[in-house]
Design a protein around this motif. Structure first.
Motif, PDB file in Angstrom:
ATOM      1  N   TYR A  28       0.847  -1.191   0.000  1.00  0.00           N
ATOM      2  CA  TYR A  28       0.000   0.000   0.000  1.00  0.00           C
ATOM      3  C   TYR A  28       0.882   1.240   0.000  1.00  0.00           C
ATOM      4  N   LEU A  29       0.727   2.077  -1.020  1.00  0.00           N
ATOM      5  CA  LEU A  29       1.484   3.323  -1.137  1.00  0.00           C
ATOM      6  C   LEU A  29       0.516   4.491  -1.096  1.00  0.00           C
ATOM      7  N   ARG A  30       0.626   5.301  -0.080  1.00  0.00           N
ATOM      8  CA  ARG A  30      -0.268   6.458   0.070  1.00  0.00           C
ATOM      9  C   ARG A  30       0.531   7.729  -0.167  1.00  0.00           C
ATOM     10  N   ALA A  54       6.728   7.401  -5.109  1.00  0.00           N
ATOM     11  CA  ALA A  54       5.734   6.326  -5.153  1.00  0.00           C
ATOM     12  C   ALA A  54       5.940   5.438  -6.372  1.00  0.00           C
ATOM     13  N   LEU A  55       6.245   6.035  -7.514  1.00  0.00           N
ATOM     14  CA  LEU A  55       6.497   5.247  -8.723  1.00  0.00           C
ATOM     15  C   LEU A  55       7.708   4.329  -8.542  1.00  0.00           C
ATOM     16  N   GLN A  56       8.766   4.843  -7.914  1.00  0.00           N
ATOM     17  CA  GLN A  56       9.960   4.022  -7.682  1.00  0.00           C
ATOM     18  C   GLN A  56       9.677   2.882  -6.712  1.00  0.00           C
ATOM     19  N   LEU A  57       8.939   3.176  -5.653  1.00  0.00           N
ATOM     20  CA  LEU A  57       8.570   2.127  -4.700  1.00  0.00           C
ATOM     21  C   LEU A  57       7.665   1.086  -5.360  1.00  0.00           C
ATOM     22  N   LYS A  59       7.597   0.364  -8.556  1.00  0.00           N
ATOM     23  CA  LYS A  59       8.421  -0.394  -9.503  1.00  0.00           C
ATOM     24  C   LYS A  59       9.200  -1.492  -8.785  1.00  0.00           C
ATOM     25  N   ALA A  60       9.823  -1.150  -7.664  1.00  0.00           N
ATOM     26  CA  ALA A  60      10.620  -2.129  -6.920  1.00  0.00           C
ATOM     27  C   ALA A  60       9.745  -3.281  -6.431  1.00  0.00           C
ATOM     28  N   ASN A  61       8.559  -2.963  -5.941  1.00  0.00           N
ATOM     29  CA  ASN A  61       7.662  -4.004  -5.431  1.00  0.00           C
ATOM     30  C   ASN A  61       7.058  -4.842  -6.548  1.00  0.00           C
ATOM     31  N   LEU A  62       6.676  -4.210  -7.626  1.00  0.00           N
ATOM     32  CA  LEU A  62       6.128  -4.964  -8.763  1.00  0.00           C
ATOM     33  C   LEU A  62       7.182  -5.901  -9.347  1.00  0.00           C
ATOM     34  N   ALA A  63       8.428  -5.430  -9.408  1.00  0.00           N
ATOM     35  CA  ALA A  63       9.518  -6.262  -9.937  1.00  0.00           C
ATOM     36  C   ALA A  63       9.746  -7.506  -9.071  1.00  0.00           C
ATOM     37  N   LEU A  64       9.399  -7.426  -7.800  1.00  0.00           N
ATOM     38  CA  LEU A  64       9.511  -8.568  -6.886  1.00  0.00           C
ATOM     39  C   LEU A  64       8.299  -9.502  -6.973  1.00  0.00           C
ATOM     40  N   GLY A  65       7.317  -9.095  -7.778  1.00  0.00           N
ATOM     41  CA  GLY A  65       6.116  -9.914  -7.916  1.00  0.00           C
ATOM     42  C   GLY A  65       4.997  -9.537  -6.960  1.00  0.00           C
ATOM     43  N   ASN A  66       5.183  -8.455  -6.222  1.00  0.00           N
ATOM     44  CA  ASN A  66       4.150  -7.998  -5.295  1.00  0.00           C
ATOM     45  C   ASN A  66       3.096  -7.183  -6.032  1.00  0.00           C
ATOM     46  N   SER A  67       1.862  -7.308  -5.619  1.00  0.00           N
ATOM     47  CA  SER A  67       0.823  -6.392  -6.088  1.00  0.00           C
ATOM     48  C   SER A  67       1.018  -5.069  -5.361  1.00  0.00           C
ATOM     49  N   LEU A  86       4.534   2.529 -16.231  1.00  0.00           N
ATOM     50  CA  LEU A  86       5.172   1.627 -15.285  1.00  0.00           C
ATOM     51  C   LEU A  86       4.606   0.216 -15.444  1.00  0.00           C
ATOM     52  N   ALA A  87       3.289   0.092 -15.446  1.00  0.00           N
ATOM     53  CA  ALA A  87       2.658  -1.228 -15.584  1.00  0.00           C
ATOM     54  C   ALA A  87       3.025  -1.869 -16.923  1.00  0.00           C
ATOM     55  N   ASP A  88       2.942  -1.099 -17.996  1.00  0.00           N
ATOM     56  CA  ASP A  88       3.272  -1.633 -19.321  1.00  0.00           C
ATOM     57  C   ASP A  88       4.730  -2.078 -19.387  1.00  0.00           C
ATOM     58  N   GLY A  89       5.622  -1.255 -18.837  1.00  0.00           N
ATOM     59  CA  GLY A  89       7.048  -1.561 -18.881  1.00  0.00           C
ATOM     60  C   GLY A  89       7.408  -2.828 -18.126  1.00  0.00           C
ATOM     61  N   LEU A  90       6.648  -3.132 -17.081  1.00  0.00           N
ATOM     62  CA  LEU A  90       6.918  -4.328 -16.289  1.00  0.00           C
ATOM     63  C   LEU A  90       6.026  -5.501 -16.693  1.00  0.00           C
ATOM     64  N   GLY A  91       5.108  -5.240 -17.624  1.00  0.00           N
ATOM     65  CA  GLY A  91       4.214  -6.303 -18.074  1.00  0.00           C
ATOM     66  C   GLY A  91       3.240  -6.776 -17.013  1.00  0.00           C
ATOM     67  N   VAL A  92       2.779  -5.847 -16.175  1.00  0.00           N
ATOM     68  CA  VAL A  92       1.807  -6.206 -15.140  1.00  0.00           C
ATOM     69  C   VAL A  92       0.462  -5.564 -15.451  1.00  0.00           C
TER      70      VAL A  92
END
Length: 166
Positions: A28-30, A54-57, A59-67, A86-92
């Motif tokens: 959760y990023l607020r 928030a975008l960097q955080l 990105k790091a979490n999505l790259a780890l497979g976290n929602s 960000l979502a497109d670049g990571l394919g999520v």
């Protein structure tokens, strides 16, 4: 999975987002918390910086497979595009959610009686909420009227609209 909540202050985004998080075990990023942290560190202009952090955080979490669930006003096409890129670049998968309060009297009541849970955060007044810049969406988000849906009902709608996991 990236879920981005958008909407004016007092619309009900945070209440719905917090109700959703346990269903997804998401990070959760607020933005309010990030921006207040920047203010507490002595910065006066924090808007763009808060979103960049928030975008960097995210990105790091999505790259780890976290929602990731981002809770922000997200009023500009520029910031909405950054989340999409960000979502497109990571394919999520990405789910944009716009929360609004379709009852102006209720929205005003929420703004004027809001209990803040971020130490030091200054709540906007009703006039500043009404004057807040909020650009039209390029592609329609999932729109939730918090005056008509309870947080639990809103979560049910969101869960039914989640894109398939990558």
């Amino acid at each position: 999975m990236l879920i981005v909540f958008s909407g004016l202050p007092g619309s009900g985004k945070t209440t719905i987002a917090r109700t959703l998080v346990p269903h997804l075990s998401a990070t959760y990023l607020r933005i309010d918390s990030i921006e207040q942290g920047l203010r507490d560190a002595g910065l006066s202009e924090v808007g763009k910086g808060g979103y960049q952090i928030a975008l960097q955080l995210a990105k790091a979490n999505l790259a780890l497979g976290n929602s990731v669930l981002a809770d922000c006003v997200n009023p500009l096409a520029e910031s909405r595009l950054a989340w999409r890129q960000l979502a497109d670049g990571l394919g999520v998968g990405l789910l944009d959610i716009e929360v609004f309060c379709g009852d102006p009297l209720e929205h005003r009541r929420r703004v004027e009686t809001r209990q803040l849970d971020v130490p030091g955060l200054q709540a906007p007044d009703w006039q500043s909420v009404q004057n807040h810049e909020y650009q039209a969406w390029a592609s329609p988000p999932l729109r939730l009227d918090s005056a008509r849906l309870s947080p639990e009902q809103a979560v049910a709608v969101i869960l039914a609209n989640l894109p398939a996991r990558s």
